[in-house]
Write a protein that holds these residues in place. Structure first.
Motif, short mmCIF file in Angstrom:
data_model
loop_
_atom_site.label_atom_id
_atom_site.label_comp_id
_atom_site.label_asym_id
_atom_site.label_seq_id
_atom_site.Cartn_x
_atom_site.Cartn_y
_atom_site.Cartn_z
N ALA A 87 0.85 -1.20 0.00
CA ALA A 87 0.00 0.00 0.00
C ALA A 87 0.89 1.24 0.00
N LEU A 88 1.52 1.50 -1.15
CA LEU A 88 2.50 2.58 -1.25
C LEU A 88 2.19 3.48 -2.44
N ASN A 97 7.42 8.20 1.26
CA ASN A 97 6.28 7.39 1.67
C ASN A 97 6.21 7.28 3.19
N LEU A 98 7.34 7.00 3.80
CA LEU A 98 7.36 6.82 5.25
C LEU A 98 7.10 8.14 5.98
N ILE A 99 7.66 9.21 5.47
CA ILE A 99 7.41 10.52 6.08
C ILE A 99 5.93 10.88 5.99
N ARG A 142 8.12 -4.86 -0.38
CA ARG A 142 7.56 -5.54 0.79
C ARG A 142 8.22 -5.07 2.07
N ARG A 143 9.54 -4.88 2.03
CA ARG A 143 10.23 -4.37 3.22
C ARG A 143 9.75 -2.97 3.57
N LEU A 144 9.58 -2.13 2.55
CA LEU A 144 9.09 -0.77 2.80
C LEU A 144 7.66 -0.81 3.33
N ASP A 145 6.85 -1.70 2.80
CA ASP A 145 5.46 -1.82 3.24
C ASP A 145 5.39 -2.23 4.71
N ILE A 146 6.25 -3.17 5.11
CA ILE A 146 6.28 -3.59 6.51
C ILE A 146 6.79 -2.45 7.38
N ALA A 147 7.80 -1.73 6.89
CA ALA A 147 8.31 -0.57 7.64
C ALA A 147 7.19 0.44 7.86
N ALA A 148 6.40 0.67 6.82
CA ALA A 148 5.29 1.64 6.92
C ALA A 148 4.26 1.19 7.94
#
Length: 315
Positions: A87-88, A97-99, A142-148
């Motif tokens: 969901a990015l 995205n994270l910010i 996927r790693r970024l999604d989990i981080a989010a």
């Protein structure tokens, strides 16, 4: 003991189709619990009910002692869900995205930047942090999604088939991310159709098939439940499976598991010496065996044995 997740007699139907049929689960704080099953087994439906996205038809779900129906708002503050698809925003960079997500949770600009950069570093995305997500590999997404999903440091995270469609290297990268979550004390409920994934990560596994739990235990307990060893043999040419069943059931009263490959058969054996007798019996009946192996049972063997038993019960 108050469990992180406690499920009792959970049910969900769509018209005449009973998707989830009276499931019971108890998941301890800080452990990884894997819900293992094939496509259509009911895994995602269970996750949606546990995360307040879907109302159960019956039964109860407690998250940290809170009822998901009566206390849904409070439950959402304690959990996070990563679904099967990232969901990015593809036009933003990983860092952006994270910010953005941290700001949506009400953090200040300074705090949002700090959290985002820390997660980027923790999830080994520093070199790609300013790159558009559209140019990320599947594993990086996927790693970024989990981080989010953990910007608010949830006590419980639900990972619904997080490695579906990823190549082996990307899957292993995601596994390392999951292990990092566990080290921080996070409780993880993972759904997966990959047997190796459950074997690598899970403290406890529940096998779900057609909306019911058909087995539960540690990976080693599940493997031990079907026998000390697994005898696998491959035929040199096509042979009627029914005849093999008749030969071995009549002589040894064994359960034979057919593989996706019609030439391959597997047999759980409680005693290693039985494997030699089985091969002798097959050769004496002129069964064209090409080769055979004797190995410790895998979760693949467990799942095939359990689902085969379930099918026999319904016949």
């Amino acid at each position: 003991m108050q469990y992180a997740i406690e499920v009792s007699k959970l049910r969900k139907s769509y018209k005449e189709n009973q998707v989830v049929q009276g499931i019971n689960l108890q998941i301890k704080k800080g452990e990884l619990f894997a819900l293992l099953g094939p496509n259509g087994a009911g895994k995602t439906t269970v996750i949606n009910m546990l995360t307040t996205l879907l109302k159960p038809d019956g039964g109860t779900v407690l998250i940290q002692g809170l009822d998901v129906v009566k206390n849904s708002k409070d439950v959402r503050k304690k959990i996070s869900l990563t679904g099967q698809f990232a969901a990015l925003d593809e036009e933003l960079s990983g860092l952006q995205n994270l910010i953005l997500i941290t700001k949506l949770y009400g953090y200040s600009n300074k705090k949002s930047s700090s959290i985002a950069n820390e997660l980027i570093h923790s999830f080994d995305l520093s070199e790609a942090k300013n790159r558009k997500v559209a140019n990320y590999s599947g594993g990086m997404r996927r790693r970024l999604d989990i981080a989010a999903s953990i910007v608010t440091q949830p006590e419980i995270i639900f990972l619904d088939e997080p490695t579906t469609g990823l190549d082996p290297q990307s899957r292993m990268q995601v596994w390392e991310v999951v292990r990092t979550l566990l080290k921080s004390g996070t409780t993880v409920l993972l759904t997966t159709q990959y047997l190796e994934e459950a074997d690598q990560l899970a403290d406890q596994i529940a096998v779900i098939d057609k909306g019911t739990i058909i087995a539960e235990g540690t990976p080693n307990q599940l493997k031990a439940s079907i026998g000390e060893k697994t005898l696998s043999f491959r035929l040199a040419k096509s042979y009627e499976p029914k005849k093999i069943h008749e030969i071995l059931v009549e002589k040894h009263a064994l359960k034979i598991i057919e593989d996706e490959n019609p030439l391959v058969f597997k047999i759980p054996v409680t005693k290693t010496r039985l494997a030699n007798d089985i091969i002798d019996t097959l050769l004496n009946h002129a069964v064209p065996i090409e080769d055979f192996t004797l190995s410790d049972p895998s979760l693949d063997d467990v799942f095939l044995a359990l689902t085969a038993s379930k099918q026999e019960e319904t016949i």
